[in-house]
Design an enzyme around this catalytic site. Structure first.
Site, mmCIF file in Angstrom:
data_model
loop_
_atom_site.group_PDB
_atom_site.id
_atom_site.type_symbol
_atom_site.label_atom_id
_atom_site.label_comp_id
_atom_site.label_asym_id
_atom_site.label_seq_id
_atom_site.Cartn_x
_atom_site.Cartn_y
_atom_site.Cartn_z
ATOM 1 N N ARG A 1 0.806 -1.182 0.000
ATOM 2 C CA ARG A 1 0.000 0.000 0.000
ATOM 3 C C ARG A 1 0.856 1.256 0.000
ATOM 4 O O ARG A 1 0.388 2.336 -0.287
ATOM 5 C CB ARG A 1 -0.919 -0.038 1.230
ATOM 6 C CG ARG A 1 -1.931 -1.212 1.163
ATOM 7 C CD ARG A 1 -2.824 -1.254 2.387
ATOM 8 N NE ARG A 1 -2.099 -1.865 3.471
ATOM 9 C CZ ARG A 1 -2.147 -3.192 3.755
ATOM 10 N NH1 ARG A 1 -2.866 -4.029 3.013
ATOM 11 N NH2 ARG A 1 -1.493 -3.686 4.765
ATOM 12 N N GLU B 1 7.552 2.216 -6.196
ATOM 13 C CA GLU B 1 7.664 1.749 -4.811
ATOM 14 C C GLU B 1 7.929 2.914 -3.867
ATOM 15 O O GLU B 1 8.558 3.893 -4.253
ATOM 16 C CB GLU B 1 8.863 0.792 -4.706
ATOM 17 C CG GLU B 1 8.512 -0.658 -4.482
ATOM 18 C CD GLU B 1 8.019 -0.962 -3.068
ATOM 19 O OE1 GLU B 1 7.148 -0.247 -2.551
ATOM 20 O OE2 GLU B 1 8.508 -1.957 -2.501
ATOM 21 N N ASP C 1 14.530 -1.136 0.618
ATOM 22 C CA ASP C 1 15.275 -1.317 1.853
ATOM 23 C C ASP C 1 16.306 -2.432 1.602
ATOM 24 O O ASP C 1 17.344 -2.196 1.011
ATOM 25 C CB ASP C 1 14.245 -1.635 2.947
ATOM 26 C CG ASP C 1 14.817 -1.705 4.352
ATOM 27 O OD1 ASP C 1 15.889 -1.142 4.585
ATOM 28 O OD2 ASP C 1 14.184 -2.322 5.216
ATOM 29 N N GLY D 1 15.877 -4.620 -0.551
ATOM 30 C CA GLY D 1 15.780 -4.844 -1.992
ATOM 31 C C GLY D 1 15.127 -6.168 -2.329
ATOM 32 O O GLY D 1 14.839 -6.463 -3.486
ATOM 33 N N LYS E 1 17.053 3.173 0.912
ATOM 34 C CA LYS E 1 17.840 2.996 2.139
ATOM 35 C C LYS E 1 19.035 2.139 1.750
ATOM 36 O O LYS E 1 19.107 0.948 2.054
ATOM 37 C CB LYS E 1 16.981 2.237 3.160
ATOM 38 C CG LYS E 1 16.836 2.914 4.495
ATOM 39 C CD LYS E 1 16.141 2.015 5.491
ATOM 40 C CE LYS E 1 14.890 2.613 6.051
ATOM 41 N NZ LYS E 1 14.216 1.718 7.036
ATOM 42 N N ARG F 1 0.116 6.716 6.875
ATOM 43 C CA ARG F 1 0.517 6.776 5.461
ATOM 44 C C ARG F 1 0.097 8.106 4.837
ATOM 45 O O ARG F 1 0.567 8.493 3.775
ATOM 46 C CB ARG F 1 -0.146 5.640 4.671
ATOM 47 C CG ARG F 1 0.287 4.235 5.102
ATOM 48 C CD ARG F 1 -0.305 3.226 4.141
ATOM 49 N NE ARG F 1 -0.233 1.859 4.622
ATOM 50 C CZ ARG F 1 0.818 1.050 4.449
ATOM 51 N NH1 ARG F 1 1.887 1.477 3.815
ATOM 52 N NH2 ARG F 1 0.781 -0.181 4.907
HETATM 53 P P1 IMP Z 1 12.649 -4.602 1.291
HETATM 54 O O1 IMP Z 1 12.104 -5.845 0.673
HETATM 55 O O2 IMP Z 1 13.530 -4.906 2.475
HETATM 56 O O3 IMP Z 1 13.353 -3.703 0.281
HETATM 57 O O4 IMP Z 1 11.461 -3.834 1.973
HETATM 58 C C1 IMP Z 1 10.611 -3.062 1.290
HETATM 59 C C2 IMP Z 1 9.354 -2.790 2.108
HETATM 60 O O5 IMP Z 1 9.603 -2.694 3.521
HETATM 61 C C3 IMP Z 1 8.835 -1.444 1.687
HETATM 62 O O6 IMP Z 1 7.949 -1.545 0.605
HETATM 63 C C4 IMP Z 1 8.166 -0.965 2.944
HETATM 64 O O7 IMP Z 1 6.818 -1.417 2.940
HETATM 65 C C5 IMP Z 1 8.880 -1.626 4.088
HETATM 66 N N1 IMP Z 1 9.819 -0.681 4.735
HETATM 67 C C6 IMP Z 1 11.153 -0.696 4.692
HETATM 68 N N2 IMP Z 1 11.704 0.287 5.406
HETATM 69 C C7 IMP Z 1 10.672 0.985 5.941
HETATM 70 C C8 IMP Z 1 10.580 2.141 6.793
HETATM 71 O O8 IMP Z 1 11.568 2.773 7.207
HETATM 72 N N3 IMP Z 1 9.318 2.552 7.111
HETATM 73 C C9 IMP Z 1 8.200 1.903 6.673
HETATM 74 N N4 IMP Z 1 8.232 0.827 5.881
HETATM 75 C C10 IMP Z 1 9.458 0.365 5.511
HETATM 76 MG MG MG Z 2 5.114 -1.570 3.564
#
Ligand code: IMP
Ligand code: MG
Length: 185
Positions: free
Chosen positions: A46, A103, A107, A109, A135, A169
């Site tokens: 979302r 997106e 984070d 990835g 990030k 959000r």
């Molecule tokens: P990844 O798979 O680790 O890259 O995570 C991606 C998802 O984690 C994002 O689409 C967010 O929904 C959530 N996410 C990562 N870091 C944060 C943050 O600092 N605040 C809120 N949601 C986060």
């Molecule tokens: Mg999320």
């Protein structure tokens, strides 16, 4: 849910800065896809909603929109591993479309890497990624980010699509959570 003002340690990106950058990204995308008739923005639900809505209003090339939701399993609430499951699929056939995945944040990835792999099998004409926040320090999977809003430090952020346990959000800025003051029950 506590009032966000109690939990906010700093505003990382204010509304003006966000809106200016979103407009710039929209202009860049418009230039790159000039003359294209198959552009499809895909929002990952979302968190990507506010960003995609604002971004699309700055894209002057005619384009379509679709939405998908994924959830990662085997991982904690604020982490993802490589295993992502589609919980709400696209309503569009993306074959031969120029797909731009939108997106909120990349984070580790892992989410994007897994979604890209899955979408690739559906044979889009092209597939690119637009992420508002990167990030970068936390990256585990190698993922391309073709359009990037901001690189941010390794802090938990909320607002402008990003949630604090599903709340906030709607905020117009991106803020850092003071985790010591946050008391989830
Ligand atoms: P990844 O798979 O680790 O890259 O995570 C991606 C998802 O984690 C994002 O689409 C967010 O929904 C959530 N996410 C990562 N870091 C944060 C943050 O600092 N605040 C809120 N949601 C986060
Ligand atoms: Mg999320």
């Amino acid at each position: 849910m506590q009032d966000y003002k109690e939990l906010l340690s700093e505003i990382l990106i204010d509304e003006d800065t966000l809106q200016k950058r979103v407009a710039e990204l929209g202009a860049e995308i418009s230039a790159d896809y000039q003359g294209n008739e198959n552009l499809l923005l895909i929002c990952i639900l979302r968190g990507g909603v506010p960003f995609m809505v604002d971004l699309s209003r700055h894209i002057t090339v005619p384009h379509m929109m679709d939405f998908m939701a994924v959830s990662s399993y085997g991982a904690g609430k604020r982490e993802s591993d490589g295993n992502v499951r589609v919980t709400f699929d696209l309503q569009t056939n993306i074959k031969d479309k120029d797909v731009l995945l939108v997106e909120d944040i990349v984070d580790s990835g892992n989410t994007i890497a897994s979604v890209l792999g899955m979408l690739e099998t559906r044979q889009p004409a092209s597939l690119k990624v637009c992420a508002l926040l990167d990030k970068a320090e936390r990256r585990e999977a190698v993922v391309p980010i073709h359009y990037r809003g901001f690189t941010i430090p390794n802090k938990f952020v909320f607002g402008y699509g990003l949630d604090l346990d599903e709340y906030y959000r709607n905020l117009r800025f991106v803020g850092v959570v003071d985790l010591e003051k946050y008391n989830p029950d």
